[in-house]
Scaffold this motif. Structure first.
Motif, short mmCIF file in Angstrom:
data_model
loop_
_atom_site.label_atom_id
_atom_site.label_comp_id
_atom_site.label_asym_id
_atom_site.label_seq_id
_atom_site.Cartn_x
_atom_site.Cartn_y
_atom_site.Cartn_z
N UNK A 68 0.84 -1.19 0.00
CA UNK A 68 0.00 0.00 0.00
C UNK A 68 0.88 1.25 0.00
N UNK A 69 0.54 2.21 -0.83
CA UNK A 69 1.30 3.46 -0.88
C UNK A 69 0.77 4.44 0.16
N UNK A 70 1.70 5.04 0.86
CA UNK A 70 1.37 6.04 1.88
C UNK A 70 1.86 7.40 1.40
N UNK A 71 1.07 8.45 1.68
CA UNK A 71 1.46 9.82 1.37
C UNK A 71 2.23 10.38 2.55
N UNK A 72 3.43 10.87 2.30
CA UNK A 72 4.24 11.46 3.35
C UNK A 72 4.63 12.88 2.97
N UNK A 73 4.83 13.70 3.99
CA UNK A 73 5.32 15.06 3.80
C UNK A 73 6.50 15.25 4.75
N UNK A 74 7.59 15.78 4.22
CA UNK A 74 8.85 15.91 4.94
C UNK A 74 9.32 17.36 4.84
N UNK A 85 15.05 11.79 -3.17
CA UNK A 85 14.71 11.27 -4.48
C UNK A 85 15.24 9.84 -4.65
N UNK A 86 16.45 9.60 -4.17
CA UNK A 86 17.05 8.26 -4.28
C UNK A 86 16.22 7.23 -3.51
N UNK A 87 15.61 7.63 -2.42
CA UNK A 87 14.83 6.70 -1.58
C UNK A 87 13.38 6.57 -2.00
N UNK A 88 12.77 7.69 -2.42
CA UNK A 88 11.32 7.70 -2.63
C UNK A 88 10.89 7.96 -4.07
N UNK A 89 11.83 8.30 -4.94
CA UNK A 89 11.45 8.58 -6.32
C UNK A 89 10.82 9.95 -6.46
N UNK A 107 5.93 12.88 -0.94
CA UNK A 107 6.34 11.65 -1.64
C UNK A 107 5.37 10.54 -1.28
N UNK A 108 5.47 9.47 -2.01
CA UNK A 108 4.68 8.28 -1.71
C UNK A 108 5.65 7.15 -1.39
N UNK A 109 5.24 6.28 -0.46
CA UNK A 109 6.13 5.19 -0.05
C UNK A 109 5.34 3.99 0.43
N UNK A 134 3.86 14.54 8.17
CA UNK A 134 2.61 13.78 8.06
C UNK A 134 2.89 12.46 7.36
N UNK A 135 2.21 11.42 7.81
CA UNK A 135 2.26 10.10 7.18
C UNK A 135 0.81 9.66 7.11
#
Length: 167
Positions: free
Chosen positions: A1-7, A27-31, A58-60, A98-99
């Motif tokens: 499942x993709x989660x929306x995150x804000x960093x 970018x290397x970790x989350x695209x 990002x989405x993860x 936020x996650x």
């Protein structure tokens, strides 16, 4: 499942270099990343050089704990010195704001309290997530900004261009 995150990304030591390094690491970790503008602001809580701040979406598939470990690793790879003082100069500060709509204080505080009281977090977050509902306050990030007293903290957008490094 993709989660929306804000960093949130912050730096007040070689700001341009470390803001870019933080973006490259994320970018290397989350695209694909969604980027706010970059803001310059005075240091809050201590006397120091001005900060660059921005927020990235990002989405993860990774868990909250895995995301936090990745952020700490990126900070460490970029010379982040951890000390006893909360408010101090730093090369790179990456905070999970936020996650999805997770609310927790188990190991990490989500949503981050800085959303409530730091313009350099709330304003760039609103740029890329204005319609998102804050999971505690149950109002949109845009409504939070509309209710926020912006006279307390001065910040301004700066010209900043970034594109993913060839990895």
């Amino acid at each position: 499942m993709l989660h929306q995150i804000y960093i949130s990304i912050g730096s007040n030591v070689e700001r341009d270099k470390y803001t870019r390094a933080g973006l490259n690491g994320l970018f290397a970790e989350f695209g694909e990343l969604t980027l706010s503008n970059v803001y310059e602001s005075e240091a809050v809580g201590f006397s120091g050089s001005h900060f660059y701040n921005m927020v990235v979406g990002a989405k993860t598939c990774k868990s909250v704990q895995q995301v936090c470990e990745i952020l700490k690793s990126i900070e460490n790879d970029n010379g982040r010195v951890r000390g006893e003082k909360k408010f101090a100069p730093r090369t790179l500060d990456l905070d999970l704001l936020l996650y999805d709509d997770v609310v927790t204080e188990d190991g990490v505080v989500l949503p981050r309290h800085e959303i409530d009281y730091n313009a350099f977090v709330l304003i760039p977050l609103c740029e890329i997530a204005g319609d998102v509902i804050h999971p505690v306050h149950q109002i949109s990030i845009a409504a939070m900004l509309a209710n926020y007293d912006q006279s307390q903290q001065k910040l301004w957008t700066i010209e900043f261009n970034w594109s993913p490094a060839t990895l």
